[in-house]
Scaffold this motif. Structure first.
Motif, PDB file in Angstrom:
ATOM      1  N   LEU A 289      47.726  39.925  35.327  1.00  0.00           N
ATOM      2  CA  LEU A 289      48.273  38.695  35.890  1.00  0.00           C
ATOM      3  C   LEU A 289      47.818  37.472  35.097  1.00  0.00           C
ATOM      4  N   VAL A 290      46.524  37.424  34.755  1.00  0.00           N
ATOM      5  CA  VAL A 290      45.997  36.277  34.011  1.00  0.00           C
ATOM      6  C   VAL A 290      46.708  36.122  32.676  1.00  0.00           C
ATOM      7  N   ALA A 291      47.073  37.234  32.050  1.00  0.00           N
ATOM      8  CA  ALA A 291      47.747  37.173  30.752  1.00  0.00           C
ATOM      9  C   ALA A 291      49.112  36.510  30.843  1.00  0.00           C
ATOM     10  N   GLN A 292      49.723  36.493  32.021  1.00  0.00           N
ATOM     11  CA  GLN A 292      51.061  35.917  32.190  1.00  0.00           C
ATOM     12  C   GLN A 292      51.031  34.522  32.796  1.00  0.00           C
ATOM     13  N   LEU A 293      49.865  34.050  33.227  1.00  0.00           N
ATOM     14  CA  LEU A 293      49.777  32.705  33.795  1.00  0.00           C
ATOM     15  C   LEU A 293      49.857  31.647  32.695  1.00  0.00           C
ATOM     16  N   PRO A 294      50.292  30.429  33.052  1.00  0.00           N
ATOM     17  CA  PRO A 294      50.304  29.339  32.053  1.00  0.00           C
ATOM     18  C   PRO A 294      48.906  29.080  31.498  1.00  0.00           C
ATOM     19  N   LYS A 295      48.840  28.536  30.329  1.00  0.00           N
ATOM     20  CA  LYS A 295      47.565  28.280  29.675  1.00  0.00           C
ATOM     21  C   LYS A 295      46.698  27.362  30.539  1.00  0.00           C
ATOM     22  N   GLY A 296      45.471  27.803  30.785  1.00  0.00           N
ATOM     23  CA  GLY A 296      44.531  27.029  31.600  1.00  0.00           C
ATOM     24  C   GLY A 296      44.568  27.357  33.069  1.00  0.00           C
ATOM     25  N   ALA A 297      45.581  28.085  33.537  1.00  0.00           N
ATOM     26  CA  ALA A 297      45.679  28.445  34.952  1.00  0.00           C
ATOM     27  C   ALA A 297      44.781  29.644  35.250  1.00  0.00           C
ATOM     28  N   THR A 298      44.203  29.665  36.431  1.00  0.00           N
ATOM     29  CA  THR A 298      43.333  30.760  36.856  1.00  0.00           C
ATOM     30  C   THR A 298      43.646  31.132  38.296  1.00  0.00           C
ATOM     31  N   LEU A 299      43.058  32.229  38.741  1.00  0.00           N
ATOM     32  CA  LEU A 299      43.143  32.600  40.144  1.00  0.00           C
ATOM     33  C   LEU A 299      42.173  31.744  40.948  1.00  0.00           C
ATOM     34  N   ILE A 300      42.468  31.550  42.230  1.00  0.00           N
ATOM     35  CA  ILE A 300      41.636  30.707  43.071  1.00  0.00           C
ATOM     36  C   ILE A 300      41.150  31.496  44.281  1.00  0.00           C
ATOM     37  N   ALA A 301      40.088  31.002  44.918  1.00  0.00           N
ATOM     38  CA  ALA A 301      39.554  31.580  46.150  1.00  0.00           C
ATOM     39  C   ALA A 301      39.690  30.547  47.253  1.00  0.00           C
ATOM     40  N   THR A 302      40.465  30.860  48.279  1.00  0.00           N
ATOM     41  CA  THR A 302      40.683  29.922  49.381  1.00  0.00           C
ATOM     42  C   THR A 302      39.693  30.114  50.518  1.00  0.00           C
ATOM     43  N   SER A 303      38.873  31.163  50.445  1.00  0.00           N
ATOM     44  CA  SER A 303      37.857  31.411  51.460  1.00  0.00           C
ATOM     45  C   SER A 303      36.473  31.264  50.827  1.00  0.00           C
ATOM     46  N   VAL A 304      35.503  30.850  51.642  1.00  0.00           N
ATOM     47  CA  VAL A 304      34.158  30.614  51.118  1.00  0.00           C
ATOM     48  C   VAL A 304      33.520  31.903  50.606  1.00  0.00           C
ATOM     49  N   ILE A 305      33.727  33.013  51.311  1.00  0.00           N
ATOM     50  CA  ILE A 305      33.061  34.266  50.938  1.00  0.00           C
ATOM     51  C   ILE A 305      33.929  35.144  50.030  1.00  0.00           C
ATOM     52  N   SER A 306      35.145  34.713  49.700  1.00  0.00           N
ATOM     53  CA  SER A 306      36.031  35.522  48.850  1.00  0.00           C
ATOM     54  C   SER A 306      35.420  35.861  47.502  1.00  0.00           C
ATOM     55  N   PRO A 307      34.760  34.920  46.806  1.00  0.00           N
ATOM     56  CA  PRO A 307      34.173  35.273  45.499  1.00  0.00           C
ATOM     57  C   PRO A 307      33.129  36.386  45.574  1.00  0.00           C
ATOM     58  N   PHE A 308      32.560  36.609  46.771  1.00  0.00           N
ATOM     59  CA  PHE A 308      31.600  37.697  46.949  1.00  0.00           C
ATOM     60  C   PHE A 308      32.269  38.964  47.473  1.00  0.00           C
ATOM     61  N   MET A 309      33.125  38.814  48.496  1.00  0.00           N
ATOM     62  CA  MET A 309      33.689  39.980  49.170  1.00  0.00           C
ATOM     63  C   MET A 309      34.734  40.701  48.330  1.00  0.00           C
ATOM     64  N   VAL A 310      35.573  39.954  47.624  1.00  0.00           N
ATOM     65  CA  VAL A 310      36.657  40.596  46.874  1.00  0.00           C
ATOM     66  C   VAL A 310      36.115  41.481  45.747  1.00  0.00           C
ATOM     67  N   PRO A 311      35.205  40.986  44.880  1.00  0.00           N
ATOM     68  CA  PRO A 311      34.629  41.891  43.875  1.00  0.00           C
ATOM     69  C   PRO A 311      33.898  43.078  44.488  1.00  0.00           C
ATOM     70  N   LEU A 312      33.264  42.875  45.659  1.00  0.00           N
ATOM     71  CA  LEU A 312      32.571  43.979  46.321  1.00  0.00           C
ATOM     72  C   LEU A 312      33.564  45.049  46.781  1.00  0.00           C
ATOM     73  N   LYS A 313      34.704  44.614  47.320  1.00  0.00           N
ATOM     74  CA  LYS A 313      35.741  45.578  47.733  1.00  0.00           C
ATOM     75  C   LYS A 313      36.256  46.366  46.532  1.00  0.00           C
ATOM     76  N   ILE A 314      36.436  45.679  45.416  1.00  0.00           N
ATOM     77  CA  ILE A 314      36.910  46.356  44.216  1.00  0.00           C
ATOM     78  C   ILE A 314      35.860  47.350  43.711  1.00  0.00           C
ATOM     79  N   LEU A 315      34.583  46.974  43.829  1.00  0.00           N
ATOM     80  CA  LEU A 315      33.504  47.882  43.435  1.00  0.00           C
ATOM     81  C   LEU A 315      33.547  49.166  44.262  1.00  0.00           C
ATOM     82  N   LEU A 316      33.715  49.034  45.579  1.00  0.00           N
ATOM     83  CA  LEU A 316      33.767  50.218  46.443  1.00  0.00           C
ATOM     84  C   LEU A 316      35.015  51.046  46.174  1.00  0.00           C
ATOM     85  N   MET A 317      36.138  50.387  45.943  1.00  0.00           N
ATOM     86  CA  MET A 317      37.362  51.113  45.630  1.00  0.00           C
ATOM     87  C   MET A 317      37.214  51.882  44.325  1.00  0.00           C
ATOM     88  N   SER A 318      36.620  51.258  43.316  1.00  0.00           N
ATOM     89  CA  SER A 318      36.415  51.916  42.025  1.00  0.00           C
ATOM     90  C   SER A 318      35.436  53.082  42.159  1.00  0.00           C
TER      91      SER A 318
END
Length: 264
Positions: free
Chosen positions: A60-89
């Protein structure tokens, strides 16, 4: 004329008490959970939860406009989302061992001809699921995101939410992983005698329509992802018909073989 004595049941004398079955099941579950925990610990340090998410978000990042990034709209998202991906992996990494524990638990209660059927199905279904996930990530995501971004107006700056992206990725992985199980479903239906190989061939045209309907429901409303799911399903249906013929031939029960020989 003497009658041939019936063959001795190969499972005779292998029965175990119910409590012993529960204890073995508990031990198998513990081993599976330990394997997942070890895989999670390894992935936590190498490459790490953040790197896993970066890898998952790369198409997805490869197709976004230059300088655009993904965002976190929840306070704990930067912690919980990578943790979920870790458990899934970790679950996917330990899945072969987990399925081996399942096989080791049920195998003693199966006849030889049943083992010849179940073990190849367990192995092939696992491999097909992984192939479906890899196909989705490496071949489908890039095309889908490029197609979607080509329709975005110039006045809009895309900044997808990381939790929404994770939900999208998991649903797509599940859709493609299950879609690649079509040969397994065909083989099981034919081997159980619910439908014949000839009927499967006659159903080919209906399955093509069904594949495109399923693809339209479970994938985003774009032509690329729908074709990317429907076409492999149709091809895998043909593979399933071919595999069903082999399985029916090589996994027959001994009494069925003797009956067919006697009748010929």
């Amino acid at each position: 004329m003497s009658e041939t004595p019936p063959p001795e049941d190969e499972l005779a004398g292998t029965e175990q008490p119910f409590v012993q079955h529960l204890m073995e099941l508990r031990d198998r579950l513990i081993k599976a959970l330990v394997a997942i925990a070890i895989a999670a610990a390894i992935l936590f340090f190498l490459p790490g939860p953040g790197a896993l998410y970066d890898f998952l978000a790369a198409p997805l990042v490869a197709q976004l406009p230059k300088g655009a990034t993904l965002i976190a709209t929840s306070v704990i998202s930067p912690f919980m989302v990578p943790l979920k991906i870790l458990l899934m992996s970790a679950l996917m990494l330990a899945l072969p061992f987990v399925l081996w524990q399942v096989w080791a638990f049920v195998a003693p209660g199966l006849y030889t001809h049943e083992k010849r059927l179940v073990l190849p199905l367990v192995i092939s279904s696992t491999l097909l699921f992984f192939v479906g996930v890899a196909f989705c990530y490496y071949l489908v995501f890039g095309q889908v995101f490029a197609f979607i971004q080509s329709f975005a107006p110039k006045s809009i700056t895309a900044a997808p939410d990381i939790e929404a992206y994770l939900g999208f990725v998991l649903s797509m992985f599940l859709a493609f992983g299950l879609a690649f199980e079509v040969p397994i479903a065909v083989v099981v239906l034919a081997r159980m005698g619910l439908v014949s190989v000839r009927k499967l061939r006659e159903f080919r045209g209906y399955f093509i329509v069904l594949a495109f309907v399923v693809a339209a429901i479970v994938t985003p409303p774009d032509v690329v992802s729908q074709l990317s799911l429907a076409i492999p399903m149709c091809l895998l249906y043909e593979v399933g018909i071919w595999a069903a013929q082999l399985f029916i031939k090589h996994t027959r029960a001994p009494d069925a073989d003797s009956e067919s020989t006697a009748s010929s």
